[in-house]
Enzyme design. Structure first.
Site, PDB file in Angstrom:
ATOM      1  N   TYR A  40      59.874  44.818  58.478  1.00 22.62           N
ATOM      2  CA  TYR A  40      60.538  43.787  58.412  1.00 22.62           C
ATOM      3  C   TYR A  40      61.354  43.042  59.655  1.00 22.62           C
ATOM      4  O   TYR A  40      61.825  43.660  60.535  1.00 22.62           O
ATOM      5  CB  TYR A  40      61.895  44.133  57.458  1.00 22.62           C
ATOM      6  N   ASP A  55      73.987  36.431  64.601  1.00 20.84           N
ATOM      7  CA  ASP A  55      73.210  35.797  63.437  1.00 20.84           C
ATOM      8  C   ASP A  55      73.670  34.629  62.752  1.00 20.84           C
ATOM      9  O   ASP A  55      74.308  34.861  61.592  1.00 20.84           O
ATOM     10  CB  ASP A  55      72.700  37.091  62.585  1.00 20.84           C
ATOM     11  N   ASP A  82      62.623  37.412  57.780  1.00 20.56           N
ATOM     12  CA  ASP A  82      63.820  36.806  57.273  1.00 20.56           C
ATOM     13  C   ASP A  82      63.750  35.180  57.981  1.00 20.56           C
ATOM     14  O   ASP A  82      63.303  35.072  59.004  1.00 20.56           O
ATOM     15  CB  ASP A  82      65.112  37.239  58.174  1.00 20.56           C
ATOM     16  N   ASP A  84      65.922  33.026  57.209  1.00 21.68           N
ATOM     17  CA  ASP A  84      67.378  32.270  56.851  1.00 21.68           C
ATOM     18  C   ASP A  84      67.341  31.103  56.008  1.00 21.68           C
ATOM     19  O   ASP A  84      66.823  31.586  54.923  1.00 21.68           O
ATOM     20  CB  ASP A  84      67.713  31.388  58.392  1.00 21.68           C
ATOM     21  N   HIS A 109      61.918  35.530  53.160  1.00 20.99           N
ATOM     22  CA  HIS A 109      62.861  35.500  52.148  1.00 20.99           C
ATOM     23  C   HIS A 109      64.020  34.271  52.814  1.00 20.99           C
ATOM     24  O   HIS A 109      64.079  34.073  54.030  1.00 20.99           O
ATOM     25  CB  HIS A 109      63.890  36.590  52.039  1.00 20.99           C
ATOM     26  N   GLU A 111      67.536  32.134  51.948  1.00 20.49           N
ATOM     27  CA  GLU A 111      68.827  32.193  51.318  1.00 20.49           C
ATOM     28  C   GLU A 111      69.320  31.032  51.084  1.00 20.49           C
ATOM     29  O   GLU A 111      69.197  29.912  51.616  1.00 20.49           O
ATOM     30  CB  GLU A 111      69.809  32.951  52.154  1.00 20.49           C
ATOM     31  N   CYS A 119      76.469  36.223  58.300  1.00 18.14           N
ATOM     32  CA  CYS A 119      75.937  37.666  57.954  1.00 18.14           C
ATOM     33  C   CYS A 119      76.224  37.446  56.398  1.00 18.14           C
ATOM     34  O   CYS A 119      77.224  37.557  56.008  1.00 18.14           O
ATOM     35  CB  CYS A 119      76.463  38.773  58.757  1.00 18.14           C
ATOM     36  N   ARG A 154      66.986  34.925  48.018  1.00 15.25           N
ATOM     37  CA  ARG A 154      68.044  35.712  48.353  1.00 15.25           C
ATOM     38  C   ARG A 154      69.166  34.583  48.001  1.00 15.25           C
ATOM     39  O   ARG A 154      69.700  33.665  48.359  1.00 15.25           O
ATOM     40  CB  ARG A 154      68.344  35.739  49.858  1.00 15.25           C
ATOM     41  N   GLU A 184      72.382  39.800  47.696  1.00 20.97           N
ATOM     42  CA  GLU A 184      72.836  40.259  48.584  1.00 20.97           C
ATOM     43  C   GLU A 184      74.469  40.562  48.430  1.00 20.97           C
ATOM     44  O   GLU A 184      75.077  39.990  47.464  1.00 20.97           O
ATOM     45  CB  GLU A 184      72.897  39.045  49.848  1.00 20.97           C
ATOM     46  N   ASN A 206      69.348  45.158  49.776  1.00 20.89           N
ATOM     47  CA  ASN A 206      69.472  45.288  51.306  1.00 20.89           C
ATOM     48  C   ASN A 206      70.581  46.561  51.410  1.00 20.89           C
ATOM     49  O   ASN A 206      71.739  46.657  51.177  1.00 20.89           O
ATOM     50  CB  ASN A 206      70.264  44.178  51.799  1.00 20.89           C
TER      51      ASN A 206
END
Length: 293
Positions: A40, A55, A82, A84, A109, A111, A119, A154, A184, A206
């Site tokens: 990942y 992040d 990821d 985002d 993924h 989100e 985060c 996500r 999440e 996660n």
């Protein structure tokens, strides 16, 4: 050979899989050697380890994709990335998926946060409307060329709108075409169990450290109904602590002699890199007798 996405799907169908974060290509090679089924690329690890940034959505799509391609080339393991918030609205997600797929990635993924994102285990998050996120998912599904390229949705709703809202959003994202759901920051084993019971289809958990979620084992998560678990920054955090302790020793002692036995040896590094194989190739290129035409 099956595509990266097909191999990722096959791995989680066989049994629940642990997916460690690979913050560089060599970490991915080591994960492959140790028998993991996938790796990942975390946005948090990429932002911090590669760019020295938090992040919060500061890196661009092309920066993500370039680093993903490096890791994908270094290992035969499927690479999950990821992505985002998709780097824009639904129309932008089309290009996001195309570039990640061209880079050799197995899936991404997306989100449902707004920019600037946070985060997933910190406060201060805000979410897009469910309709905006479902539009992104539909765009992602339409954009992929390989039908096995994995689209994971996500949702960060648990910490913003509550547990039931996370369920509702997850169901909407599945209906829009997401292959897998990523809830999440669930806060207890009971929440993980309830979420799995109420949301159909594959799910990924996660298991990041120092967050809101309990650190459950892969077997525990499998028993609760999860097909995969991310460990996005585990190796990165351990590595950074080792770097710090090494630099402190060097600063204080003026030599590394006292900690050499804690290091990966030159031979071990070269063996992991396949250095001998490259030397043999180099000799063969210069000693091979040309074939006369």
């Amino acid at each position: 050979m099956p595509s990266p996405g097909a191999r990722l799907r096959a791995a989680w169908v066989e049994q629940p899989i642990a997916i460690p974060g690979a913050f560089n290509a060599l970490t991915a090679k080591l994960a492959e050697r140790l028998g993991f089924a996938a790796v990942y690329l975390s946005g948090g690890a990429l932002s911090a380890g590669w760019a020295g940034l938090p992040d919060i959505g500061l890196l661009s799509l092309t920066e993500f994709v370039e680093q993903a391609a490096v890791i994908a080339r270094a290992t035969s393991l499927p690479l999950l990335c990821d992505a985002d918030t998709g780097f824009g609205e639904a129309i932008n997600v089309v290009r996001t998926i195309q570039l990640f797929e061209q880079a050799g990635v197995a899936g991404v993924h997306l989100e449902d946060q707004v920019l600037p994102k946070r985060c997933g285990h910190l406060s201060g998050k805000a979410l897009v409307e469910t309709s905006a996120m479902t539009a992104k998912i539909r765009a992602a599904v339409e954009a992929r060329r390989d039908p096995d390229f994995v689209i994971i949705a996500r949702t960060d709703a648990r910490s913003v709108e509550g547990f039931d809202a996370a369920i509702d959003r997850a169901r909407a994202y599945r209906a829009a075409g997401a292959d897998m759901i990523f809830p999440e920051a669930l806060e207890s084993p009971e929440e993980f169990a309830q979420f799995a019971e109420r949301v159909e289809g594959p799910k990924i958990a996660n298991m990041t450290e120092f967050g809101r979620s309990p650190l459950l084992t892969l077997d525990e998560l499998g028993g609760l109904g999860y097909q995969a678990a991310l460990f996005p920054l585990t190796a990165f955090r351990a590595a950074m602590r080792a770097v710090e302790l090494t630099l402190v020793e060097l600063r204080n002692a003026g030599t590394q002699r006292g900690i050499v036995d804690q290091m990966q040896t030159r031979a071990e590094l070269y063996e992991l890199l396949g250095y001998t194989n490259w030397e043999q190739r180099d000799r063969a290129y210069f000693t091979e007798t040309p074939t006369e035409s």
